[in-house]
Design a protein around this motif. Sequence first.
Motif, PDB file in Angstrom:
ATOM      1  N   VAL A  40       0.841  -1.198   0.000  1.00 31.40           N
ATOM      2  CA  VAL A  40       0.000   0.000   0.000  1.00 31.40           C
ATOM      3  C   VAL A  40       0.876   1.248   0.000  1.00 31.40           C
ATOM      4  N   SER A  41       1.875   1.251   0.865  1.00 38.11           N
ATOM      5  CA  SER A  41       2.735   2.430   0.972  1.00 38.11           C
ATOM      6  C   SER A  41       3.422   2.718  -0.356  1.00 38.11           C
ATOM      7  N   LEU A  42       3.952   1.671  -0.967  1.00 40.93           N
ATOM      8  CA  LEU A  42       4.670   1.901  -2.216  1.00 40.93           C
ATOM      9  C   LEU A  42       3.729   2.364  -3.313  1.00 40.93           C
ATOM     10  N   LEU A  43       2.488   1.846  -3.307  1.00 41.90           N
ATOM     11  CA  LEU A  43       1.518   2.312  -4.306  1.00 41.90           C
ATOM     12  C   LEU A  43       1.208   3.796  -4.095  1.00 41.90           C
ATOM     13  N   VAL A  44       0.993   4.149  -2.840  1.00 42.42           N
ATOM     14  CA  VAL A  44       0.709   5.551  -2.528  1.00 42.42           C
ATOM     15  C   VAL A  44       1.875   6.426  -2.946  1.00 42.42           C
ATOM     16  N   LEU A  45       3.084   5.942  -2.667  1.00 41.37           N
ATOM     17  CA  LEU A  45       4.272   6.692  -3.048  1.00 41.37           C
ATOM     18  C   LEU A  45       4.338   6.865  -4.565  1.00 41.37           C
ATOM     19  N   MET A  46       4.051   5.763  -5.250  1.00 45.67           N
ATOM     20  CA  MET A  46       4.080   5.785  -6.720  1.00 45.67           C
ATOM     21  C   MET A  46       3.090   6.830  -7.246  1.00 45.67           C
ATOM     22  N   LEU A  47       1.879   6.827  -6.681  1.00 46.15           N
ATOM     23  CA  LEU A  47       0.872   7.822  -7.091  1.00 46.15           C
ATOM     24  C   LEU A  47       1.405   9.233  -6.886  1.00 46.15           C
ATOM     25  N   ALA A  48       2.052   9.427  -5.727  1.00 44.20           N
ATOM     26  CA  ALA A  48       2.564  10.768  -5.427  1.00 44.20           C
ATOM     27  C   ALA A  48       3.627  11.172  -6.444  1.00 44.20           C
ATOM     28  N   LEU A  49       4.479  10.212  -6.804  1.00 38.87           N
ATOM     29  CA  LEU A  49       5.538  10.546  -7.759  1.00 38.87           C
ATOM     30  C   LEU A  49       4.944  10.872  -9.128  1.00 38.87           C
ATOM     31  N   ILE A  50       3.915  10.108  -9.506  1.00 35.10           N
ATOM     32  CA  ILE A  50       3.257  10.401 -10.786  1.00 35.10           C
ATOM     33  C   ILE A  50       2.641  11.796 -10.741  1.00 35.10           C
ATOM     34  N   LYS A  51       1.980  12.092  -9.624  1.00 42.37           N
ATOM     35  CA  LYS A  51       1.394  13.429  -9.491  1.00 42.37           C
ATOM     36  C   LYS A  51       2.464  14.506  -9.622  1.00 42.37           C
ATOM     37  N   GLY A  52       3.576  14.275  -8.934  1.00 41.73           N
ATOM     38  CA  GLY A  52       4.664  15.244  -8.989  1.00 41.73           C
ATOM     39  C   GLY A  52       5.149  15.440 -10.419  1.00 41.73           C
ATOM     40  N   GLN A  53       5.270  14.319 -11.135  1.00 41.23           N
ATOM     41  CA  GLN A  53       5.752  14.406 -12.508  1.00 41.23           C
ATOM     42  C   GLN A  53       4.748  15.155 -13.385  1.00 41.23           C
ATOM     43  N   LEU A  54       3.446  14.922 -13.131  1.00 43.01           N
ATOM     44  CA  LEU A  54       2.425  15.658 -13.885  1.00 43.01           C
ATOM     45  C   LEU A  54       2.565  17.161 -13.649  1.00 43.01           C
ATOM     46  N   VAL A  55       2.751  17.522 -12.374  1.00 43.25           N
ATOM     47  CA  VAL A  55       2.901  18.948 -12.066  1.00 43.25           C
ATOM     48  C   VAL A  55       4.137  19.508 -12.756  1.00 43.25           C
ATOM     49  N   GLY A  56       5.244  18.779 -12.653  1.00 42.94           N
ATOM     50  CA  GLY A  56       6.482  19.262 -13.262  1.00 42.94           C
ATOM     51  C   GLY A  56       6.348  19.376 -14.771  1.00 42.94           C
ATOM     52  N   TYR A  57       5.763  18.357 -15.375  1.00 42.87           N
ATOM     53  CA  TYR A  57       5.700  18.270 -16.827  1.00 42.87           C
ATOM     54  C   TYR A  57       4.719  19.279 -17.425  1.00 42.87           C
ATOM     55  N   TYR A  58       3.520  19.301 -16.864  1.00 44.71           N
ATOM     56  CA  TYR A  58       2.482  20.131 -17.486  1.00 44.71           C
ATOM     57  C   TYR A  58       2.317  21.491 -16.821  1.00 44.71           C
ATOM     58  N   PHE A  59       2.281  21.512 -15.477  1.00 47.14           N
ATOM     59  CA  PHE A  59       2.039  22.800 -14.817  1.00 47.14           C
ATOM     60  C   PHE A  59       3.278  23.684 -14.874  1.00 47.14           C
ATOM     61  N   MET A  60       4.416  23.092 -14.495  1.00 44.37           N
ATOM     62  CA  MET A  60       5.634  23.898 -14.523  1.00 44.37           C
ATOM     63  C   MET A  60       6.135  24.071 -15.955  1.00 44.37           C
ATOM     64  N   GLY A  61       5.661  23.234 -16.848  1.00 42.77           N
ATOM     65  CA  GLY A  61       6.010  23.403 -18.255  1.00 42.77           C
ATOM     66  C   GLY A  61       7.351  22.803 -18.639  1.00 42.77           C
ATOM     67  N   LEU A  62       7.874  21.898 -17.796  1.00 45.54           N
ATOM     68  CA  LEU A  62       9.178  21.319 -18.127  1.00 45.54           C
ATOM     69  C   LEU A  62       9.083  20.326 -19.281  1.00 45.54           C
ATOM     70  N   GLY A  63       7.867  19.859 -19.567  1.00 44.07           N
ATOM     71  CA  GLY A  63       7.703  18.909 -20.664  1.00 44.07           C
ATOM     72  C   GLY A  63       8.141  19.488 -21.997  1.00 44.07           C
ATOM     73  N   ARG A  64       7.973  20.800 -22.122  1.00 47.55           N
ATOM     74  CA  ARG A  64       8.306  21.436 -23.396  1.00 47.55           C
ATOM     75  C   ARG A  64       9.749  21.914 -23.446  1.00 47.55           C
ATOM     76  N   VAL A  65      10.471  21.750 -22.322  1.00 48.61           N
ATOM     77  CA  VAL A  65      11.855  22.229 -22.274  1.00 48.61           C
ATOM     78  C   VAL A  65      12.787  21.112 -22.718  1.00 48.61           C
ATOM     79  N   LYS A  66      13.725  21.477 -23.594  1.00 37.68           N
ATOM     80  CA  LYS A  66      14.677  20.471 -24.076  1.00 37.68           C
ATOM     81  C   LYS A  66      15.990  20.617 -23.319  1.00 37.68           C
ATOM     82  N   GLY A  67      16.695  19.529 -23.188  1.00 31.26           N
ATOM     83  CA  GLY A  67      18.037  19.592 -22.593  1.00 31.26           C
ATOM     84  C   GLY A  67      18.010  19.426 -21.089  1.00 31.26           C
ATOM     85  N   LEU A  68      19.021  20.023 -20.468  1.00 33.90           N
ATOM     86  CA  LEU A  68      19.265  19.833 -19.043  1.00 33.90           C
ATOM     87  C   LEU A  68      18.053  20.152 -18.174  1.00 33.90           C
ATOM     88  N   TRP A  69      17.391  21.248 -18.491  1.00 33.77           N
ATOM     89  CA  TRP A  69      16.298  21.722 -17.640  1.00 33.77           C
ATOM     90  C   TRP A  69      15.028  20.902 -17.805  1.00 33.77           C
TER      91      TRP A  69
END
Lengths: 95, 149, 185, 463
Positions: A40-69
């Motif tokens: 259960v804990s690892l699933l919850v953690l996994m969900l949190a990481l996916i959420k974080g990645q969604l925020v980073g990728y779409y909200f923060m806009g890093l999905g459209r950034v190429k390279g290091l950033w």
Amino acid sequence: MKSTKRKLGIRPCTWVYLFLITFTFVTSQVGQMGLSGLTVSLLVLMLALIKGQLVGYYFMGLGRVKGLWHWPVFIWLFIPGILIGTAFYLTAARV
Amino acid sequence: MAQAFTKAMARNIFYGGSLFFFLLLLALTFQTEADFPSRDNRAALEGPKGTQIAEGKRLWEENDCIGCHTLLGEGAYFAPELANVYTRFGNSTDAIKGFIASRPADGIPGRRSMPQFNFNDEELSALAEFLKYVSEIKTARNWPPNIQG
Amino acid sequence: MRYPPGDLAIWIFILAELVVFAAFFAAYAFTRMNNVELFNEFQQQLDQRAALINTLALITSSYFVVRAVSAIREDNRRHCVVWLLAALAMGALFLIVKMGEYQHHFIVEGVSLSTNTFYMFYISLTFFHFMHVIMGMVILAAVVVMAAKGKYSAAEHTGVETGASYWHMVDLLWLIIFPLVYVMR
Amino acid sequence: MKYKSQSVAKLYFIAAIALFVAQILFGLIMGLQYVVGDFLFPTIPFNVARMVHTNTLIIWLLMAFMGAAYYLIPEEAETELFAPWLATLMFWIFLAAAGATVAGYLLFSYSDLAELTMNELLPTMGREFLEQPTITKIGIVVVVLAFLFNIGMTILKGRKTSINLIMLLGLVGLAVFFLFSFYNPVNVVRDKFYWWWVVHLWVEGVWELILGAMLAFVLIKVTGVDREVIEKWLYIVIAMVLITGLIGTGHHFYWIGTPDWWQWWGSIFSAMEPIPFFMMTVFAFNMVHKRRREHPNKVATLWALGTAVMAFLGAGVWGFLHTLSPVNYYTHGTQITAAHGHMAFYGAYVMISLAMISYAMPLLRGRNAANPAKSQVLEMWSFWLMTVSMVFITLFLTGAGILQSYLQRVSDNPMPFMVVQEQINLFYWLREIAGLVFLIGLVLYVASFFVGQNEPEAVVADR
């Protein structure tokens, strides 16, 4: 940046938002039900990481950034994710 | 596209960030002050014993003991740690007094030696009481790690 | 694009903050190893419902900020301001709920950093984050003022993106704190 | 030199170098006392030598900072100093106070000095680095206030650059946090807690703003890189310094009776403290790499780059070595601390002061840009001798510290302090030898001011 004319309908960021909300309810439900244990804990953690990645990728806009950033949020989620997962795994292994 | 990295933003981060973390330091200081009574052995500082300890601290300072010794790990590293000297000397203030009083005035040939300060008995007692008070401060993990300091 | 949206300076700051929080998260998880019973026991004292409301508040707030950025990209200053104000309102909701939680723990229960290791981490993580919410709101408020004055446009809106990036970080941090401190056991 | 009043800096720099020499001589005395315990006993006991060693360091760094401020602030503000006469007057007062204090340490027993200066009225003496009599402390406050007034007014009437504002902010912070030295409660825990508000918030806080401003100034001058670029990096670096360093104070709050949670806060934040130093190194090398001109003063550039590297090693790496609380549990108050202290002070503050002096002195002495080649070569020799010997001092003390921590604290049969000290004697001898090499470097440094004076100035060959 090229601007394309948007079709009527739901924006991508709204979809992301709906996903985030859904995942949050799932996580919260796990908590309210008092579920515990490594899986259960690892699933919850996994969900949190996916959420974080969604925020980073779409909200923060890093999905459209190429390279290091493109990577900081991903790496940030990855390393603590591994560490937290390891710690919980070791804890469960010990009991 | 605007400049990717501007001085104005760097400046804002400097001022904002510094203020933010300074406020956080103040908050943590506030919490530290709230925690002090349970750790700093302040009860010992009350009453006539307390006056004696204050006198001991004054002597400690006015003879620059910290210039050779460490106290709770801070000071010079030339002579032994004194935060736990009271326990090291078998919980005896008399042993501390005897040690200080018996230092040879001309030192020990070839070796480090503590100076002879010519304290009177009252002063020796004050210093010993001060060191006893310090040894009863509650430090994290009961630092120093062992009796040797 | 080679660089993330907003001023690069804020990203250096964001990275530093992320590293600090990452260290705290790892410290929490590894300290828990040796104090499982304690952590499990006191985790149950926490208010799950408040945490849920707060997570929703921050995610929603982040979403509003995304909308504010798209509004200014379409040169719609009025919408930009409205979305930002809505985001600020959500931030305020977070603060109010969190203060309710603190009121219960600090005043009713008399908990402090020194109570036990679990509360040490609970307070350190959430209070440090709480201060970041306030900081983020101050930044957003400054952006709102500038936007209302008409300083931003479709051509130049780095300031909006900078504030948005910081605010998303505040959200991002909470997305980990919520499961880690409130749920995972 | 663009403004006449900048010349007041020269006095400060000369006094700084003289005190630097005194500092090193007393350092050597202490170093010898470590291995020959009765050396100069009881005429100059260890604690007196140490007071002179640390106090002259603090005073000469303050002198160098003030000199640097008097030099760079008018130049940045593009105006004459508000009151040059005040700067000169304050110099003599400061020098007299410093001289009297050091003489007091050497001529009187410390307790007599305390009595003589009426320490009982406001007891502030006898705490590490703050050993100065209360009257000297008040003197420092007066001098610093007059100094701040002077440079503050200069900045107000002139151009307000970021370098000037940061320099001023650092110096104001220096004055404000020094006020904690007047707070000396009987409660030892509280005494120690606020003592760090002077010591830590100076050397790991506001002094780094001063360092940053001085480094940025020298880099602008010797590289010709756009001010805008240098200043924005300066802001980012010092922002990181304070972000990590303010809560980083917590690494001093592990074992002094302060609550346990400081171990987490202190460890996490101070573990980040190397980051700004690393950024500073990258920044300095980047700027020199991107230089727009070849400055004939090569040695000033060398000092500036040296600062960036050695500050990172000394403050960043050697600080990190023992900053985490589980490590510090064993190393707190051992020779590891001494090792870190030596390289950090030398790498950060000594070297930036020498960089500033190296850049400004030729101009203050009426040259166009730089010293003659012969003088510069000698100064470069002194750079390498001092820097390499400081690396060795640090390594030997680190060796001593590791052994000390092990024998006295980690091993199953902990040995008494004095027994351990004898076991690590060899390291102290090696440290003393490295110290002698340092002295040779220092002698060459002083000599570089007198060598080749009649020769033509160094110029840059066309590229």
